[in-house]
Design a protein around this motif. Structure first.
Motif, mmCIF file in Angstrom:
data_model
loop_
_atom_site.group_PDB
_atom_site.id
_atom_site.type_symbol
_atom_site.label_atom_id
_atom_site.label_comp_id
_atom_site.label_asym_id
_atom_site.label_seq_id
_atom_site.Cartn_x
_atom_site.Cartn_y
_atom_site.Cartn_z
ATOM 1 N N UNK A 44 1.278 5.053 -13.208
ATOM 2 C CA UNK A 44 2.459 5.560 -12.502
ATOM 3 C C UNK A 44 2.131 6.842 -11.750
ATOM 4 N N UNK A 45 1.317 7.694 -12.375
ATOM 5 C CA UNK A 45 0.920 8.931 -11.695
ATOM 6 C C UNK A 45 0.115 8.615 -10.439
ATOM 7 N N UNK A 46 -0.817 7.690 -10.598
ATOM 8 C CA UNK A 46 -1.687 7.338 -9.475
ATOM 9 C C UNK A 46 -0.875 6.757 -8.323
ATOM 10 N N UNK A 47 0.061 5.888 -8.645
ATOM 11 C CA UNK A 47 0.844 5.233 -7.603
ATOM 12 C C UNK A 47 1.974 6.139 -7.114
ATOM 13 N N UNK A 48 2.316 7.110 -7.926
ATOM 14 C CA UNK A 48 3.357 8.038 -7.520
ATOM 15 C C UNK A 48 4.744 7.447 -7.528
ATOM 16 N N UNK A 49 4.941 6.417 -8.306
ATOM 17 C CA UNK A 49 6.266 5.788 -8.358
ATOM 18 C C UNK A 49 6.470 5.168 -9.733
ATOM 19 N N UNK A 50 7.703 5.151 -10.213
ATOM 20 C CA UNK A 50 7.966 4.566 -11.532
ATOM 21 C C UNK A 50 7.858 3.045 -11.489
ATOM 22 N N UNK B 87 2.979 3.058 -2.092
ATOM 23 C CA UNK B 87 3.262 4.072 -1.073
ATOM 24 C C UNK B 87 4.479 3.659 -0.248
ATOM 25 N N UNK B 88 4.510 2.381 0.132
ATOM 26 C CA UNK B 88 5.612 1.892 0.963
ATOM 27 C C UNK B 88 6.918 1.920 0.185
ATOM 28 N N UNK B 89 6.842 1.709 -1.131
ATOM 29 C CA UNK B 89 8.060 1.737 -1.931
ATOM 30 C C UNK B 89 8.579 3.164 -2.050
ATOM 31 N N UNK B 90 7.636 4.114 -2.104
ATOM 32 C CA UNK B 90 8.027 5.509 -2.241
ATOM 33 C C UNK B 90 8.661 6.013 -0.954
ATOM 34 N N UNK B 91 8.009 5.728 0.140
ATOM 35 C CA UNK B 91 8.474 6.196 1.447
ATOM 36 C C UNK B 91 8.339 5.069 2.448
ATOM 37 N N UNK B 92 9.318 4.181 2.488
ATOM 38 C CA UNK B 92 9.174 2.995 3.344
ATOM 39 C C UNK B 92 8.942 3.349 4.806
ATOM 40 N N UNK B 93 9.623 4.375 5.272
ATOM 41 C CA UNK B 93 9.579 4.643 6.702
ATOM 42 C C UNK B 93 8.637 5.791 7.036
ATOM 43 N N UNK B 94 7.446 5.726 6.464
ATOM 44 C CA UNK B 94 6.443 6.731 6.784
ATOM 45 C C UNK B 94 5.106 6.043 6.999
ATOM 46 N N UNK B 95 4.221 6.718 7.674
ATOM 47 C CA UNK B 95 2.878 6.201 7.857
ATOM 48 C C UNK B 95 2.746 5.317 9.076
ATOM 49 N N UNK B 96 1.537 4.852 9.342
ATOM 50 C CA UNK B 96 1.273 4.045 10.532
ATOM 51 C C UNK B 96 1.829 2.638 10.373
ATOM 52 N N UNK B 97 2.342 2.090 11.451
ATOM 53 C CA UNK B 97 2.851 0.722 11.443
ATOM 54 C C UNK B 97 2.474 0.065 12.763
ATOM 55 N N UNK B 98 1.707 -1.009 12.656
ATOM 56 C CA UNK B 98 1.243 -1.692 13.863
ATOM 57 C C UNK B 98 2.160 -2.863 14.172
#
Lengths: 298, 298
Positions: A44-50, B87-98
DNA sequence: ATTGATTAATCGGAAAAAGCGATTACATAC
DNA sequence: GTATGTAATCGCTTTTTCCGATTAATCAAT
């Protein structure tokens, strides 16, 4: 090169998501509850999400947890496959092998081939399953079967095929039949007869018709056989004629029956016998050798 | 629960197979040569088979080594995807998107939508690629694109589709045209005209014909436009009539041209605008939100 | 043949991690 | 309240991972 979770962590995740219980998951992984708990937290720490909701007394995976667990299952399976590939490379002809065979091949080819196979590959544990092509291919896809022995042509998906050779069709007709006793039968001869075929679902039905360039649409469907043995009996009783693959004739399917057998003329109508497996299979070399060993029996 | 190789070991294997050199592979993995060497040996011990041939001065992977390296690449990619999903679950609308877009949507929808998108999703880095549907889908499949904005109906593979709404066709004809100035045009009206269309490869060509229930086979192919702008010019010059999606009209494609625009009667011929992505994509929530944000601009 | 350069394997020891058992914290059931 | 079941936490041990140094082997140049 980013840091990615370890397979160990993923195994823990899958175990918890499957059971919704840390203690049981830990037991299933052969580690202590504290170890598993720590592993999940690392993840969870690595992925940064629960990944899990620990409210109340019960553990419930989050949507993300479930999603990742699904993907993890795939990765773990892939890792196991690596082991299989290596094992198969070390000893191609050892271990369990689940082989599907269609009913118009199995009973004729296998009784002759199996003793020799057992001798040549004593460490191979061959599990056989007999069913119609479509259902065998489903099981192949699902990973329940490793390879399938079937007849071609057939619309296969994304599979690898090894062609083992051809199997010609002959015409079987009652011994007292009006057909002239010339050497070979023509498609026209057959078209004028009451042609008996296997019931729907057997690939042989379509293959025989196609190979002889006969239309299947207007066939007499009142007399469909459930097996090649049945068909032979029906012919002997004068119900009509049928097409029989050489393999079945070689196995003596008409022995003792009052019928006559004639080859067919012209383009030598036949089906082909093929061994197929998943393109991603771990044991291609095993199948190749198995196919080579089967070839002489066609 | 068998012992399986670790991802770390697999990363080492891939690095060596790629480079045929322990030292360089170690450097690429940011570990010492001794560490990498040991890791490879662990792996060979675990699998019980040699993965690399160390004869002479050069390292050559064995067939098995290459095979396993290929599979390992897949596993490592899968592990990276886990990170992406999280990462996408944490912040869906961030980062590069092609994002891929077809030429009959991009120039009309995006100029209007992009400013708003940038404001709503400031952390989203949108990379756009304009091309015809077939080629965009290839790139989507290859993983070069994350999602594609296109027009339906279109025979898609195994993709997930989000329908963003419909885009109606209108008839564009020269201002001095003999067509009566009634409210709506019928397919029959159009059938009697010289219908100008985009050149082959543009999905709009087939969709417009199908939506208006017109046969495409006997079309005049001498006058194919290379873009909707070209088509509008051709109509203004009296070469014929054309079908134009509402989206392009809203964007002012006929502004300043001496043409008239009429809606079509009856079944309201239209194409649908869809956002598609791989079923296995890590960023479904991102696409869903993106689709919602685009909807008002249709 | 000798030397030098390059490369992979090996070894000893340090650092990191994975693991365990015991304990704690918390919620629920009685 | 008390007992029970559960997950988190803590201290400690074991195992794994990694590094640097060294060795062994191969090849190229002299």
């Amino acid at each position: 090169m980013r840091t990615v979770p370890t397979l160990r962590q993923l195994r823990y995740l899958v175990a918890v998501v499957d059971r919704c219980h840390f203690g049981q998951a830990a037991a299933a992984c052969n580690v202590s509850q504290s170890t598993l708990s720590a592993g999940i937290q690392e993840l969870e720490d690595l992925l940064g999400a629960p990944l899990l909701e620990r409210t109340k007394r019960t553990v419930v995976p989050t949507a993300l947890g479930r999603d990742l667990a699904d993907r993890s299952r795939g990765l773990l399976k892939g890792a196991e496959e690596l082991m299989d590939v290596a094992q198969a490379a070390r000893e191609p002809m050892a271990g369990p092998l689940h082989l599907g065979v269609i009913p118009t091949i199995g009973p004729f080819l296998l009784p002759r081939a199996l003793p020799q196979l057992r001798e040549t590959f004593p460490k191979l544990q061959l599990y056989l399953r007999e069913d119609q092509t479509a259902r065998l291919l489903e099981r192949l896809d699902a990973g329940e079967l490793d390879a399938v022995l079937l007849a071609l042509p057939y619309a296969l998906g994304d599979l690898e095929v090894m062609d083992l050779g051809e199997d010609r069709f002959s015409v079987v007709y009652p011994a007292d039949h009006r057909l002239p006793a010339t050497d070979a039968a023509t498609p026209a001869d057959i078209a004028s007869e009451n042609l008996l075929l296997l019931e729907d679902g057997h690939c042989l039905r379509d293959q025989a018709l196609a190979a002889c360039e006969l239309e299947g649409a207007r066939r007499n469907t009142a007399f469909n056989g459930t097996s090649l043995h049945t068909l032979a009996q029906m012919v002997a009783n004068g119900l009509g004629v049928t097409l029989m693959p050489q393999m079945a004739l070689d196995a003596g399917i008409v022995r003792g029956l009052d019928v006559a057998v004639r080859p067919m003329t012209g383009s030598a109508p036949h089906r082909r016998i093929g061994l197929v497996w998943r393109r991603t299979s771990a044991r291609k070399e095993t199948f190749r050798q198995l196919g080579e060993a089967l070839r002489p029996f066609l």
